[in-house]
Write a protein that holds these residues in place. Sequence first.
Motif, short mmCIF file in Angstrom:
data_model
loop_
_atom_site.label_atom_id
_atom_site.label_comp_id
_atom_site.label_asym_id
_atom_site.label_seq_id
_atom_site.Cartn_x
_atom_site.Cartn_y
_atom_site.Cartn_z
N GLU A 19 86.94 52.49 17.50
CA GLU A 19 88.35 53.16 17.12
C GLU A 19 89.10 53.61 18.96
O GLU A 19 90.32 54.00 18.93
CB GLU A 19 87.90 55.09 17.02
N LEU A 22 90.59 50.07 18.93
CA LEU A 22 91.65 50.65 18.32
C LEU A 22 92.62 51.50 19.47
O LEU A 22 93.68 50.59 18.91
CB LEU A 22 91.79 51.07 17.37
N ASN A 23 92.81 52.08 19.61
CA ASN A 23 93.53 52.71 20.34
C ASN A 23 94.01 51.94 22.31
O ASN A 23 95.07 51.96 22.49
CB ASN A 23 92.73 53.95 21.33
N LEU A 26 96.46 49.59 20.97
CA LEU A 26 97.86 49.87 20.88
C LEU A 26 98.64 50.36 22.43
O LEU A 26 99.33 49.42 22.29
CB LEU A 26 97.56 51.50 21.09
N ILE A 27 97.65 50.58 22.90
CA ILE A 27 97.89 50.29 24.36
C ILE A 27 98.51 49.55 25.19
O ILE A 27 99.36 49.32 25.43
CB ILE A 27 96.94 51.11 25.50
N ILE A 32 98.82 45.40 15.48
CA ILE A 32 97.22 45.42 14.12
C ILE A 32 97.96 45.66 13.08
O ILE A 32 98.80 46.59 12.35
CB ILE A 32 96.19 45.41 14.86
N PHE A 33 98.18 44.94 11.84
CA PHE A 33 98.14 45.53 10.40
C PHE A 33 97.31 45.91 9.88
O PHE A 33 95.63 45.18 9.68
CB PHE A 33 99.08 44.82 9.59
N TYR A 34 97.18 46.50 8.39
CA TYR A 34 96.52 46.32 7.28
C TYR A 34 95.04 47.03 7.89
O TYR A 34 93.79 45.67 7.70
CB TYR A 34 95.78 45.06 6.36
N VAL A 35 94.50 47.66 8.55
CA VAL A 35 93.08 48.41 9.75
C VAL A 35 92.39 49.09 8.63
O VAL A 35 93.20 49.76 7.72
CB VAL A 35 93.11 49.33 10.61
N LYS A 36 91.48 48.48 7.93
CA LYS A 36 90.80 49.25 6.92
C LYS A 36 88.96 49.15 7.78
O LYS A 36 88.75 48.02 8.25
CB LYS A 36 91.05 47.70 5.77
N ARG A 37 88.65 50.26 7.38
CA ARG A 37 87.36 49.72 8.00
C ARG A 37 86.65 50.06 6.23
O ARG A 37 86.38 50.91 5.50
CB ARG A 37 86.99 51.18 8.19
N THR A 38 85.59 48.88 6.89
CA THR A 38 84.44 49.23 5.73
C THR A 38 82.91 49.62 5.94
O THR A 38 82.50 49.70 4.29
CB THR A 38 84.19 47.41 5.25
N PHE A 43 85.04 46.64 11.40
CA PHE A 43 86.87 47.25 11.02
C PHE A 43 86.65 45.28 10.47
O PHE A 43 87.07 44.39 11.45
CB PHE A 43 87.07 47.17 12.72
#
Lengths: 378, 87
Positions: A19, A22-23, A26-27, A32-38, A43
Amino acid sequence: MKHLFGSKYLLKITGLNVEKLLNNLLIWNIKIFYVKRTEKGEFFLQTDYKSYRKLLVKTAKLCYNINVEKITGIMSVLLFCKRRIALVCCFFACLITYFISLNFVWKIEIYGTSVINKGQVITQLQDCGVNIGTLLKNVKPSDIEKILYTNIGQIGLVSVTKKGSTIIINIEEKVNFLENDYIPLISQFDGVITEIKAVTGTVVVKVGDTVKKGDILVQPYYIGKNGMQNIRPVAEIYADIESVGSLQYTENQTEYVRTGKEFSFKGYNLFGKTFLKVKEVKIFETYEVSTEEVVPFKNWIFPIKIVKTTYHQTKPMQVFYGFEEKSQELKQKSIDLAYSNLPRDSQVLEEKTIVSNINDVYYITTYLKSKRRIDLGE
Amino acid sequence: MRSFFDELAEMSGLPFDIINNGYKVVNFCGKSVFIEGFKSIISVEKEMVVLKLKKGRIKVCGEGLTIKDINLGQIFINGTIFCVEVV
């Protein structure tokens, strides 16, 4: 366009505290698109090529496993080509060969020759320097047309075109008129002219004229600047043709009936030849004849037949058959008769059946009006 | 989209600084959620996505959740949305 040519990278990121990554993405302004946690610590996400390169740089010193699962778009094609250099080289070599070969003649097609030999045409072309393997830009259609027209006398019209790497030659041969072509067009049937389509010659009839079989329709000449010129007449002339089928019928008819009296004569027949026949004598004034063959020996050892000729006396008797009973049959016979008199290939326009009674005799007449080309026979 | 939210904000009658600096949530038939105004991601799971706001957190509960698009301050979550909770 971007959608068509853009590349997408499907990435699998594993590590701790994803996570936070991910942050950070963004910074760092990484798309990024279609972020999916499996699973925990795993990820999947999608990104474009630029963002992927940036992501790799930024996460180089971080403890994350970044695997490329799939690439779609133009990048996948480039990667495919990068790993198959030979295929790419062959493809380009084929492309170059194709574009080079487009500039040469590879095929010559000749149409419209029946009297003229195709070899004759090809020989003329070779003399002009046109052959398979010649550069297309050296082929001048107008020059070839002039040469062919001049050197081959039987050519009436010629056209030369270039299509791709093929040279197409269309030839129209000269028509040789024979003596017999200068004969007029003659009507083959009687009729009234309804349509004239003249191509060559001088038409001597007009629409509405009544013509008979043998009448001249088109003369084999035309009058031009140089006076009268002979020409083979060509035309299509249509006329209305009439065809009639007529029958007579009387209600009071005479029929002959047998009286019962008869007389027989015998003869013998062997292999189709009659012998030992008694001379026939005419006994009755009115009679009917019947013949009978009898085979006496069934076992065919002797194939003799006995031929019996019998004369039956008859007498006349008046019989009345009403017209109404026979009218349909008679009308149909009259129609069939009219059709049998009609020339073949005629188009029937009108059919009329008339019944008249004169002095107790019925006249059944069918008139057929049809359209047909009269310059041609059956 | 900004002008649409501005219009809604005007209609709501709330003060400007709250509208401008706060968070916005739009739920599309329980199939997709758009959230604007979050600060960072706290956790992302298949059944729950937790985002940090200026004051508090926002929790999205559902099934098969995926982040369709994400930018600084804006996120689009797809899946079956059961509830959106501000904690």
